[in-house]
Enzyme design. Structure first.
Site, PDB file in Angstrom:
ATOM      1  N   ARG A   8      31.724  52.966  43.626  1.00  0.00           N
ATOM      2  CA  ARG A   8      32.558  54.164  43.561  1.00  0.00           C
ATOM      3  C   ARG A   8      31.754  55.424  43.870  1.00  0.00           C
ATOM      4  NH1 ARG A   8      34.463  50.473  40.208  1.00  0.00           N
ATOM      5  NH2 ARG A   8      36.737  50.206  40.114  1.00  0.00           N
ATOM      6  N   HIS A  14      34.378  51.258  47.585  1.00  0.00           N
ATOM      7  CA  HIS A  14      34.051  50.191  48.545  1.00  0.00           C
ATOM      8  C   HIS A  14      34.286  50.562  50.008  1.00  0.00           C
ATOM      9  CE1 HIS A  14      33.051  47.684  45.285  1.00  0.00           C
ATOM     10  NE2 HIS A  14      34.167  47.014  45.122  1.00  0.00           N
ATOM     11  N   HIS A  26      31.038  40.627  48.448  1.00  0.00           N
ATOM     12  CA  HIS A  26      31.844  40.639  47.228  1.00  0.00           C
ATOM     13  C   HIS A  26      32.422  39.269  46.900  1.00  0.00           C
ATOM     14  CE1 HIS A  26      34.264  42.338  44.080  1.00  0.00           C
ATOM     15  NE2 HIS A  26      33.979  43.561  44.408  1.00  0.00           N
ATOM     16  N   SER A  27      31.593  38.230  47.059  1.00  0.00           N
ATOM     17  CA  SER A  27      32.070  36.894  46.678  1.00  0.00           C
ATOM     18  C   SER A  27      32.201  36.779  45.168  1.00  0.00           C
ATOM     19  CB  SER A  27      31.097  35.818  47.198  1.00  0.00           C
ATOM     20  OG  SER A  27      31.184  35.729  48.604  1.00  0.00           O
ATOM     21  N   TYR A  28      33.183  36.008  44.743  1.00  0.00           N
ATOM     22  CA  TYR A  28      33.398  35.688  43.325  1.00  0.00           C
ATOM     23  C   TYR A  28      32.953  34.238  43.137  1.00  0.00           C
ATOM     24  CZ  TYR A  28      36.658  39.690  42.859  1.00  0.00           C
ATOM     25  OH  TYR A  28      37.239  40.938  42.812  1.00  0.00           O
ATOM     26  N   GLU A  64      26.970  41.774  43.062  1.00  0.00           N
ATOM     27  CA  GLU A  64      26.909  42.654  44.249  1.00  0.00           C
ATOM     28  C   GLU A  64      25.568  43.382  44.278  1.00  0.00           C
ATOM     29  OE1 GLU A  64      30.768  44.911  44.077  1.00  0.00           O
ATOM     30  OE2 GLU A  64      31.133  43.353  42.563  1.00  0.00           O
ATOM     31  N   ASP A  77      31.332  45.321  34.395  1.00  0.00           N
ATOM     32  CA  ASP A  77      31.648  45.854  35.712  1.00  0.00           C
ATOM     33  C   ASP A  77      30.583  46.890  36.028  1.00  0.00           C
ATOM     34  OD1 ASP A  77      34.801  47.107  37.142  1.00  0.00           O
ATOM     35  OD2 ASP A  77      32.876  46.536  38.037  1.00  0.00           O
TER      36      ASP A  77
END
Ligand code: G6D
Length: 348
Positions: free
Chosen positions: A79, A104, A178-180, A312, A251
């Site tokens: 952000r 992003h 940004h893979s989970y 990330e 986060d």
């Protein structure tokens, strides 16, 4: 080693999906759209190959992709407060795509751009070289930027993502993927029992809008201390303010102490899968999908909270407005370079 190429028709577009396959059967599938990792097949302790990343069942859903599943993120991951910054006396305003702030890289950002892809292969590795030209003023960012991202898969079940960027004006840049990750395999369980280890004694404090306050906090005696391993669920049950602002989880940007080669490690005991992260980046945003939209149709099931772990690796956009944070500033003609390796292994 092998690379398969498929054409995916999405509305009036034709995307290419490249599947990298090593000699042990590990597979990673990547789109030219957003450089998105749509699937990663890795073995469990019994050698069973299962998918360990969140991905959509219907590729058309990547056109929206509110969770940025699998995508390359930039120009600035994270952000930017009030969607603005000043550079050499000039004010720049970016799209406010999340409340009063910029998230992003804005739209269409790296995650919704078509990258030019050139596959490569030799007996030790297979990979893709992706390039993108981002024009001066695109989404409000200064400078014509040439980005190159190289995905490489080796026979050690390591996936390396190397980023290079250069711009013809001073600008801001910190890219990531940004893979989970979900090591249970095929999203069998959520990530609350995943054991996480981070080589980090400090993290960036956030306000109620997830914007850095300018303070860096120590992890001592908090559920942010992952130096000796901790189950992710500790952040869900925690009543600590920083877990509450993140909506019952994490986060946050963790600054690495760089005391170990492996900056982050994740272990899932049922499958025995282990993920090690080795990076040249100063820190990582660890996001535990607390705000993952529910009900999205994924490959294996519908989406739900805590279904994936994002690591990330990046610098910190807080450096735009505060001193003392890992910088995202990039001088004219300076080479931006970042490299992160995800090593997929098992524990007996
Ligand atoms: C939410 O706050 C989180 C971000 O960190 C994440 O990147 C995004 O969802 C996908 O906005």
């Amino acid at each position: 080693m092998e690379i398969k190429t498929d054409v995916v028709s999405v509305k009036d577009q034709k995307w290419k999906e490249f599947t990298l396959i090593n000699d042990h059967g590990m597979e990673v599938s990547i789109l030219d759209f957003g450089g998105i990792i749509t699937r990663a097949m890795t073995p469990d302790r019994d050698g069973k190959l299962e998918n360990v990343v969140i991905g959509f069942n219907n590729y058309e859903d990547y056109l929206d992709n509110p969770g940025y599943f699998g995508a390359l993120i930039g120009r600035v991951a994270g952000r930017i407060e009030k969607a603005q910054f000043e550079l050499d006396g000039k004010a720049y305003t970016l799209p406010k795509n999340e409340g009063d702030h910029h998230l992003h890289g804005g739209e269409p950002g790296f995650h919704k751009s078509i990258w030019s892809v050139v596959p490569f292969e030799n007996k030790e590795e297979v990979g893709l070289t992706l390039t993108l030209d981002s024009k001066d003023g695109e989404n409000g960012y200064p400078g014509n930027l040439r980005m190159t991202v190289i995905y490489t898969l080796t026979n050690e079940n390591a996936l390396t993502i190397a980023y290079e960027g250069v711009a013809d004006q001073k600008t801001v840049l910190t890219a990531t993927n940004h893979s989970y990750f979900n090591l249970s395999g095929n999203l069998k369980t959520d990530i609350q029992e995943h054991e996480i280890t981070l080589d980090s004694s400090e993290f960036v404090e956030l306000d109620e809008e997830l914007i850095p306050t300018g303070s860096i906090l120590n992890v001592d005696d908090t559920v942010f201390d992952f130096r000796n391993g901790r189950p992710m669920k500790d952040g869900v049950s925690s009543e600590f303010k920083q877990n509450l602002v993140a909506n019952h989880g994490y986060d946050h940007y963790f600054l690495f102490d760089h005391t170990k080669e492996v900056s982050a490690q994740v272990y899932e005991k049922e499958s025995g899968r282990e993920l090690k992260v080795i990076t040249d980046q100063p820190g990582v945003v660890m996001y535990t999908s607390n705000n993952l939209p529910e009900g999205l149709k994924l490959r294996e099931r519908e989406s739900a909270r805590y279904l994936g772990l994002c690591l990330e690796t990046q610098a910190s956009p807080a450096s735009i407005h505060h001193d003392g944070f890992p910088s995202v500033w990039l001088d004219k003609d300076e080479k931006y370079y970042a490299k992160t390796t995800f090593v997929f292994g098992v524990r007996e």
